[in-house]
Design an enzyme around this catalytic site. Structure first.
Site, PDB file in Angstrom:
ATOM      1  N   CYS A  37     -22.311 -12.638 -23.869  1.00 50.66           N
ATOM      2  CA  CYS A  37     -23.391 -11.717 -23.522  1.00 50.66           C
ATOM      3  C   CYS A  37     -23.756 -10.933 -24.772  1.00 50.66           C
ATOM      4  O   CYS A  37     -22.859 -10.487 -25.505  1.00 50.66           O
ATOM      5  CB  CYS A  37     -22.928 -10.772 -22.417  1.00 50.66           C
ATOM      6  SG  CYS A  37     -24.169  -9.567 -21.921  1.00 50.66           S
TER       7      CYS A  37
ATOM      8  N   HIS B 197     -25.914 -14.537 -14.211  1.00 53.75           N
ATOM      9  CA  HIS B 197     -25.526 -13.611 -15.285  1.00 53.75           C
ATOM     10  C   HIS B 197     -26.640 -12.589 -15.537  1.00 53.75           C
ATOM     11  O   HIS B 197     -26.376 -11.378 -15.595  1.00 53.75           O
ATOM     12  CB  HIS B 197     -25.221 -14.411 -16.555  1.00 53.75           C
ATOM     13  CG  HIS B 197     -24.875 -13.559 -17.739  1.00 53.75           C
ATOM     14  ND1 HIS B 197     -23.632 -13.599 -18.345  1.00 53.75           N
ATOM     15  CD2 HIS B 197     -25.606 -12.637 -18.431  1.00 53.75           C
ATOM     16  CE1 HIS B 197     -23.622 -12.724 -19.345  1.00 53.75           C
ATOM     17  NE2 HIS B 197     -24.808 -12.139 -19.422  1.00 53.75           N
ATOM     18  N   GLU B 198     -27.876 -13.068 -15.687  1.00 44.42           N
ATOM     19  CA  GLU B 198     -28.977 -12.153 -16.020  1.00 44.42           C
ATOM     20  C   GLU B 198     -29.265 -11.190 -14.866  1.00 44.42           C
ATOM     21  O   GLU B 198     -29.500  -9.997 -15.095  1.00 44.42           O
ATOM     22  CB  GLU B 198     -30.240 -12.927 -16.397  1.00 44.42           C
ATOM     23  CG  GLU B 198     -30.121 -13.752 -17.673  1.00 44.42           C
ATOM     24  CD  GLU B 198     -29.512 -13.003 -18.847  1.00 44.42           C
ATOM     25  OE1 GLU B 198     -29.736 -11.786 -18.974  1.00 44.42           O
ATOM     26  OE2 GLU B 198     -28.770 -13.641 -19.617  1.00 44.42           O
TER      27      GLU B 198
ATOM     28  N   HIS C  76     -27.149  -8.114 -14.517  1.00 50.68           N
ATOM     29  CA  HIS C  76     -27.508  -6.968 -15.358  1.00 50.68           C
ATOM     30  C   HIS C  76     -28.397  -5.974 -14.606  1.00 50.68           C
ATOM     31  O   HIS C  76     -28.418  -4.789 -14.936  1.00 50.68           O
ATOM     32  CB  HIS C  76     -28.260  -7.428 -16.617  1.00 50.68           C
ATOM     33  CG  HIS C  76     -27.372  -7.963 -17.705  1.00 50.68           C
ATOM     34  ND1 HIS C  76     -26.472  -7.179 -18.372  1.00 50.68           N
ATOM     35  CD2 HIS C  76     -27.265  -9.204 -18.260  1.00 50.68           C
ATOM     36  CE1 HIS C  76     -25.841  -7.908 -19.294  1.00 50.68           C
ATOM     37  NE2 HIS C  76     -26.306  -9.144 -19.241  1.00 50.68           N
TER      38      HIS C  76
END
Ligand code: NI
Length: 177
Positions: A100, A142-143, A146
């Protein structure tokens, strides 16, 4: 062109919940996306979420043809995804290494759903609705994490598989994130 500073783990802004985008096709939104794209490109990222540059909006970008940080990964279409929702298809999980841009120099093995459906809009408000698997599904998870204040180390189950990229993979091409 504006390359923005990417916030690093420890910054409380990375732990906040992002707000929905209310208006599409605005000058502000286009400028944000241009900055995100410039920043992701210069850092060879596979994706970037707006909170990583200190903007608390539900905006992520991801995708690449071939990425030197992920030489074995399949291509993922270049995508702008706003106000996303993720839907589980089944319970199957898969482990793989992740990095990341907010956790520079580190890699960890993270379990993710192998398949998922995601929906959202592009910068013009046009609906995106895809069912994907493998690396594409991983990048989306993953994105979108955030946007909820979740960084991948928070999902690691086995911390023996978490460490510095240059120690874990001494033969891999060097990069400085
Ligand atoms: Ni990230």
């Amino acid at each position: 062109m504006a390359i923005r500073e990417v916030l690093r783990m420890g910054d409380p802004r990375l732990l906040e919940q992002a707000r929905s985008v209310e208006q599409f096709d605005t000058a502000d939104l286009h400028a944000l996306l241009k900055d995100m794209d410039d920043t992701m490109k210069v850092l060879d990222g596979a994706g970037l979420a707006a909170p990583q540059i200190g903007v608390g909006l539900q905006v992520v970008i991801f995708g690449m043809d071939q990425n030197p940080r992920y030489p074995d990964a399949e291509a993922v279409p270049k995508t702008i995804l706003i106000n996303p929702t993720l839907t589980q298809i089944d319970d199957e999980m898969e482990d793989a290494w992740e990095g990341c841009l907010s956790v520079p120099g580190m890699r960890g093995v993270v379990p993710r759903y192998k398949r998922l459906r995601y929906r959202g809009c592009d910068q013009y408000g046009v609906v995106i609705d895809r069912t994907v698997e493998g690396f594409h599904a991983r990048v989306v998870q993953h994105e979108c994490d955030h946007l909820f204040g979740v960084l991948y180390p928070m999902r690691i189950r086995d911390f023996r598989q978490f460490g510095f990229a240059d120690v874990l993979f001494p033969d891999a091409p060097v990069n400085d994130d």
